[in-house]
Design a protein around this motif. Structure first.
Motif, short mmCIF file in Angstrom:
data_model
loop_
_atom_site.label_atom_id
_atom_site.label_comp_id
_atom_site.label_asym_id
_atom_site.label_seq_id
_atom_site.Cartn_x
_atom_site.Cartn_y
_atom_site.Cartn_z
N ARG A 1 46.50 12.29 44.93
CA ARG A 1 46.35 13.75 45.00
C ARG A 1 47.30 14.45 44.03
O ARG A 1 46.92 15.40 43.34
CB ARG A 1 46.62 14.24 46.44
N GLU A 2 48.53 14.00 43.98
CA GLU A 2 49.50 14.63 43.07
C GLU A 2 49.13 14.36 41.61
O GLU A 2 49.30 15.23 40.74
CB GLU A 2 50.91 14.12 43.37
N LEU A 3 48.62 13.17 41.33
CA LEU A 3 48.18 12.88 39.97
C LEU A 3 46.98 13.74 39.58
O LEU A 3 46.88 14.20 38.44
CB LEU A 3 47.83 11.39 39.84
N LYS A 4 46.08 13.95 40.54
CA LYS A 4 44.93 14.82 40.28
C LYS A 4 45.39 16.25 40.03
O LYS A 4 44.86 16.95 39.16
CB LYS A 4 43.97 14.76 41.46
N ARG A 5 46.39 16.69 40.79
CA ARG A 5 46.93 18.03 40.56
C ARG A 5 47.50 18.16 39.14
O ARG A 5 47.25 19.14 38.45
CB ARG A 5 48.01 18.33 41.59
N ALA A 6 48.27 17.15 38.72
CA ALA A 6 48.81 17.17 37.35
C ALA A 6 47.70 17.14 36.32
O ALA A 6 47.77 17.83 35.29
CB ALA A 6 49.75 15.98 37.16
N ASP A 7 46.65 16.36 36.61
CA ASP A 7 45.51 16.29 35.70
C ASP A 7 44.81 17.64 35.61
O ASP A 7 44.42 18.08 34.51
CB ASP A 7 44.53 15.22 36.19
N ASN A 8 44.66 18.34 36.72
CA ASN A 8 44.04 19.67 36.72
C ASN A 8 44.86 20.67 35.92
O ASN A 8 44.31 21.49 35.17
CB ASN A 8 43.87 20.18 38.15
#
Length: 346
Positions: free
Chosen positions: A167-174
């Motif tokens: 989830r945190e990686l997806k947030r950074a990706d977004n």
């Protein structure tokens, strides 16, 4: 030696100034010369041959004196303009400090220079504002992206929860994708690839890409409907992903429906909604209104964000000819309507 060279320089400058005046008044001198010849012929016919030479010399002296006076005045004016230009740190402001014109031709040039200068000033100021806004966004983006990166480090150091880490990686990706799209806004037309596609496939892709965040925020998503449109698939996918990111950020535990029918995509949630006084500002650049107390308890919302998500969405909609409408009622719902004017016709 230096004094002699300075005098030579002044003499050369005076000669060039006289030559310039001569060239600029060439047409006038032609008519004056013709007038002098005609006047001399009239005097000769009238029998005034004895004074013709004196009158012609006097006439020539008057013309030369006039030319010298014009040359000196023009040199004085050009020297003044050069001093004004040298004294300006921003050269494009010269049109704002030009001396008043002395004749109709100069008046027209003066007006043209003023218009050019004001246009240039406007362009420079706009570029300066855009640069400052871009720098502000980059600064806020850097602060924002520190949060998921720090969270990733803490997760790896402690429980190593794979789902939280994703989830945190997806947030950074977004966040990274958002700043890339913002940077592309200036050259969006070069990146746009218009083709025919089904909106249902794009909706599915957007939901799948944000599934980790939606599950983490306790959000259930329902998607239905389809139609075919001519547009840019990547841009539309980013728009839908950004709307889902906002749901995960501000509407934890709510239900989201994405419906496609005829020429419209509706993204609706039953979350806390947007206060009426903020509704007209949510697409402004950098707007980070607090909205409601529920925001502060959202697991995905650790800061007030960059305030650029819906701004980028609005700009992309404008470029793609998509009509964007946001409706909301505090405490009840938020509904975002995307209406296309480029449906694929059989």
């Amino acid at each position: 030696m230096k004094g002699r060279m300075a005098r030579r320089g002044q003499l050369g400058s005076a000669v060039r100034c006289f030559q310039d005046a001569l060239r600029s008044k060439a047409v006038t001198l032609c008519f004056l010369g013709m007038g002098g010849l005609i006047f001399g012929m009239i005097l000769a016919i009238a029998g005034a041959g004895k004074i013709i030479g004196i009158l012609e010399i006097t006439y020539l002296i008057i013309i030369l004196s006039w030319l010298l006076t014009v040359a000196l005045l023009e040199r004085r004016r050009t020297d003044r303009l050069e001093k004004l230009l040298d004294g300006l740190s921003e050269k494009y402001l010269l049109g704002e400090v030009l001396p008043r014109p002395v004749n109709s031709v100069e008046r027209r040039y003066f007006q043209i220079m003023r218009e050019m200068s004001r246009s240039t000033v406007g362009i420079v100021e706009q570029a300066r504002r855009e640069k400052e806004e871009y720098c502000d966004y980059v600064e806020s983006w850097i602060h924002e992206i520190k949060t998921p990166l720090t969270a990733c480090s803490l997760i790896l150091d402690n429980d190593k929860d794979a789902r939280r880490l994703r989830r945190e990686l997806k947030r950074a990706d977004n966040l990274t994708e958002s700043i890339l799209w913002y940077a592309r806004l200036r050259t969006a037309q070069k990146d746009v690839k218009i083709r025919e596609f089904s909106v249902a496939s794009v909706i599915g892709e957007a939901i799948k890409s944000q599934m980790e965040l939606l599950i983490g925020a306790g959000i259930s998503v329902e998607a239905e409907g389809d139609f075919t449109v001519h547009s840019d698939e990547k841009s539309l996918c980013f728009i839908l992903k950004q709307l889902l990111v906002n749901c995960a950020k501000y509407c934890p535990g709510c239900q989201v429906s994405v419906r496609a029918a005829e020429d419209t995509i509706l993204v609706r949630d039953n979350g806390p909604g947007i206060p009426a006084h903020e509704l007209c500002r949510v697409t402004e650049r950098g707007f980070t209104g607090r909205g409601s107390a529920e925001k502060e308890t959202a697991p995905y919302h650790s800061s007030h964000g960059t305030g650029m998500g819906l701004y980028i969405v609005k700009e992309l909609c404008v470029r793609l000819g998509i009509f964007l409408k946001i409706e909301s009622r505090a405490g009840e719902y938020t509904c975002i309507r995307l209406t296309f004017d480029s449906l694929a016709r059989p």
